[in-house]
Scaffold this motif. Structure first.
Motif, PDB file in Angstrom:
ATOM      1  N   GLN A   1       0.615  -8.652  -0.390  1.00 54.61           N
ATOM      2  CA  GLN A   1       0.316  -8.589  -1.839  1.00 54.61           C
ATOM      3  C   GLN A   1      -1.184  -8.593  -2.096  1.00 54.61           C
ATOM      4  OE1 GLN A   1       2.361 -11.632  -4.028  1.00 54.61           O
ATOM      5  NE2 GLN A   1       3.847 -10.131  -4.774  1.00 54.61           N
TER       6      GLN A   1
ATOM      7  N   TYR B   1      -2.696  -5.276  -1.299  1.00 56.00           N
ATOM      8  CA  TYR B   1      -2.351  -4.270  -2.315  1.00 56.00           C
ATOM      9  C   TYR B   1      -3.135  -4.511  -3.615  1.00 56.00           C
ATOM     10  CZ  TYR B   1       0.436  -1.381  -5.441  1.00 56.00           C
ATOM     11  OH  TYR B   1       0.836  -0.441  -6.359  1.00 56.00           O
ATOM     12  N   LYS B   2      -3.104  -5.746  -4.066  1.00 53.89           N
ATOM     13  CA  LYS B   2      -3.734  -6.057  -5.357  1.00 53.89           C
ATOM     14  C   LYS B   2      -5.249  -5.910  -5.311  1.00 53.89           C
ATOM     15  CE  LYS B   2      -0.329  -9.026  -7.535  1.00 53.89           C
ATOM     16  NZ  LYS B   2       0.101 -10.401  -7.739  1.00 53.89           N
TER      17      LYS B   2
ATOM     18  N   LYS C   1       5.478  -2.819   3.537  1.00 60.75           N
ATOM     19  CA  LYS C   1       5.275  -3.508   2.258  1.00 60.75           C
ATOM     20  C   LYS C   1       4.397  -2.659   1.329  1.00 60.75           C
ATOM     21  CE  LYS C   1       7.428  -7.482   2.364  1.00 60.75           C
ATOM     22  NZ  LYS C   1       8.402  -7.825   1.312  1.00 60.75           N
TER      23      LYS C   1
ATOM     24  N   ASN D   1       6.327   0.440   0.219  1.00 56.23           N
ATOM     25  CA  ASN D   1       7.281   0.084  -0.840  1.00 56.23           C
ATOM     26  C   ASN D   1       6.639   0.184  -2.224  1.00 56.23           C
ATOM     27  OD1 ASN D   1       9.345  -0.486   0.932  1.00 56.23           O
ATOM     28  ND2 ASN D   1       8.964  -2.692   0.991  1.00 56.23           N
ATOM     29  N   ASN D   2       5.310  -0.043  -2.261  1.00 60.20           N
ATOM     30  CA  ASN D   2       4.584   0.024  -3.536  1.00 60.20           C
ATOM     31  C   ASN D   2       4.107   1.441  -3.854  1.00 60.20           C
ATOM     32  OD1 ASN D   2       4.753  -2.694  -4.276  1.00 60.20           O
ATOM     33  ND2 ASN D   2       3.084  -3.240  -2.893  1.00 60.20           N
TER      34      ASN D   2
END
Lengths: 419, 130
Positions: free
Chosen positions: A86, A89-90, A116, A119-120
């Motif tokens: 996360q 990504y963020k 992961k 998936n985004n």
């Protein structure tokens, strides 16, 4: 065909060979999510954890195959991996360098984080730098895979580009190794949202330290992830800003691979690459060479029955002489008066040298294995899995230092600089 | 830079060590030759050749010396001497150099193990390309 119903947050270990179809709900397999109607396969010899997502409702799976499914008591993937994915990504941490000793689960971790991000909706580049234990590309190469779709096994990802090292260790090929990393990193940066660099387990000693520091310099990663059991990698990141370093404990399920098994695994990849190889011959006049003295000088005539072919090289480099049998010290001494340093190469010793085949724009098309340099017919005979139409484009070859037979088996080495 | 970029300095260190490690120069020379022979078989791995160098010489019981072994014999009295074993009798060792000694007079013997690479790195053993 067997149906299985899973409850919320249950974890199962699926051992192949097994085909799974999701009837309802969603499961996560090494970070890749599979919803209703989706299928995945686990080949023989592989194991994957299958988790039901907390947000998913009732999950029904249909399985077929000779493998098995067993329930695990608890999750084997640390929750920290999810928060790390996360964060990447963020915060748009584009270049991720993963460091770890051998057998610390770097490839599994790379797969998980990649999925992961995929998936985004991200495109993820994976640069596999482990030349001795390649997942992406054949052994002896750096491989770049550009992934837009989820995957379970890194080794099944086709290489979008490779850089030929020609050795199963970067040890005596550091310049090529770092050049390849730079070239593929640049290429990947232009084509991907994220790039994950999976490295070799060479992290100690002069070479290990030097190569890892150089990688950090070249890649300038946004994040360095240490997969360590204790503190065995800390010496590599002493000068990296602390906010760029993330530490993870090696999973207890990461297992040691013996020297013998490493070779078997490596050869499996190589055999798969060379599967269906055919014999080709290209006129030497059509070929240019790299990483060799051969065909870099001017052909000269040496009146000695043992000499098959000779080339005068540049400046003090002397003369490369292909011989049927070794020249005596007296013969070599006599020749050196006219031809400088005599570099003898016994004909036949070129057999099985691994070569890279490139087109006129220096784009690597694939690999081959030399059968013979035939000076009578003026042709290079080699075996390669490339199709005929690509072979027609070959006009440059790069010499490697390892030998591979025509079916992909390891056959030893050639001393760097011998040819 | 304080790091060497390859393992050749380490290999040279081991060659230097081996060249002065034994009281008989003939035996030292054979050890050095064996290190070089190993390196020529794995020319991409000078570090492996350097690592193998520690295991090349081993002490064995005189009774298990074989014809063809290169040995360094330490007598109970007198100077050590080396050579290729010509024959090993019930109570006597003969070297090709015509030196000989009664087994009872031997303090210890060292031999050169020519199978170190096979024992430690079996995955790096390949047939010779001819």
């Amino acid at each position: 065909m067997t149906n299985k119903q899973l409850n919320k947050s249950q974890i199962f270990l699926v051992t192949g060979p097994m085909n799974i179809k999701v009837i309802s709900g969603t499961v996560s397999v090494i970070g890749a999510e599979f919803g209703k109607g989706k299928t995945f396969s686990v080949p023989q010899g592989k194991k994957v954890p299958v988790e039901t997502l907390p947000s998913s409702g009732e999950v029904k799976l249909q399985s077929s195959g000779k493998g098995r499914i067993e329930q695990l008591e608890k999750r084997t993937i640390p929750a920290m991996w999810d928060s790390l994915a996360q964060k990447i990504y963020k915060e748009k941490l584009k270049k991720i360098l993963i460091l770890g000793e051998v057998d610390t689960g770097k490839s599994f971790f790379t797969t998980y984080i990649s999925n992961k991000l995929i998936n985004n909706g991200s495109t993820v580049g994976i640069l596999d730098c482990d030349v001795g234990q390649s997942d992406v590309g054949p052994p002896g190469t750096l491989g770049l895979a550009i992934c837009k779709k989820k995957f379970l096994f890194l080794a099944n990802q086709p290489a979008d580009d490779i850089y030929f090292i020609g050795s199963l260790s970067p040890g005596l090929h550091l310049t090529l190794f770092l050049t390849g990393i730079d070239k593929l990193t640049t290429e990947a940066s232009a084509k991907t949202d994220f790039l994950i660099i999976d490295t070799t387990g060479w992290v100690h000693g002069d070479g290990g330290r030097q190569v890892k520091h150089s990688k950090i310099d070249i890649i300038n990663p946004d994040l360095v992830i240490l997969l360590q059991r204790k503190d065995e990698l800390e010496h590599l990141v002493l000068t990296v800003p602390p906010k760029k370093v993330f530490r993870l404990e090696v999973s207890k399920t990461a297992s040691n691979t013996s020297q013998h098994d490493r070779k078997l695994l490596r050869e499996m990849v190589s055999i798969d690459y060379f599967k269906g190889s055919k014999k080709f011959a290209i006129p030497l006049t059509k070929l240019k060479t790299e990483r060799s003295y051969f065909k870099s000088g001017n052909e000269v005539n040496i009146p000695n029955k043992k000499v098959v072919y000779a080339e005068r090289l540049r400046a003090w480099e002397g003369t490369l002489v292909f011989v049927k049998e070794a020249l005596t010290p007296a013969e070599a001494g006599e020749l050196s008066k006219s031809f400088g340093n005599i570099r003898q190469f016994k004909t036949g010793q070129e057999k099985y040298i691994t070569i890279a085949l490139l087109d006129g724009n220096r784009k690597i098309l694939g690999l081959g294995s030399i059968e013979k340099i035939d000076f009578k017919s003026g042709k290079l005979h080699f075996h390669s899995p490339l199709p005929e139409k690509l072979i027609k484009k070959v006009c440059i070859i790069q010499f490697g230092s390892n030998r591979t037979d025509f079916s992909g088996r390891e056959m030893g080495f050639i001393s760097p600089g011998a040819i | 830079m304080s790091f060497s970029e390859n393992d050749f300095p380490g290999l040279i260190t081991q060659l230097e060590r081996a060249s002065g490690a034994y009281p008989d120069p003939g035996f030292s020379l054979e050890v050095v030759k064996e290190i070089i022979r190993i390196f020529k078989r794995v020319p991409l791995y000078p570090g492996i050749a350097a690592g193998c160098s520690f295991k090349i010489v081993k002490e064995i019981s005189p009774e298990i010396l074989k014809e063809g072994d290169f040995t360094l014999v330490f007598p109970k009295k007198g100077q050590p001497f080396s050579g290729k074993v010509k024959s090993v009798g019930k109570d006597r060792i003969d070297l090709a150099s015509k030196e000989n000694i009664k087994t009872a007079d031997v303090k210890k013997v060292l031999v050169i193990n020519k199978k170190v690479l096979e024992e430690d790195w079996p995955t790096l053993i390949f047939p010779e390309v001819k």
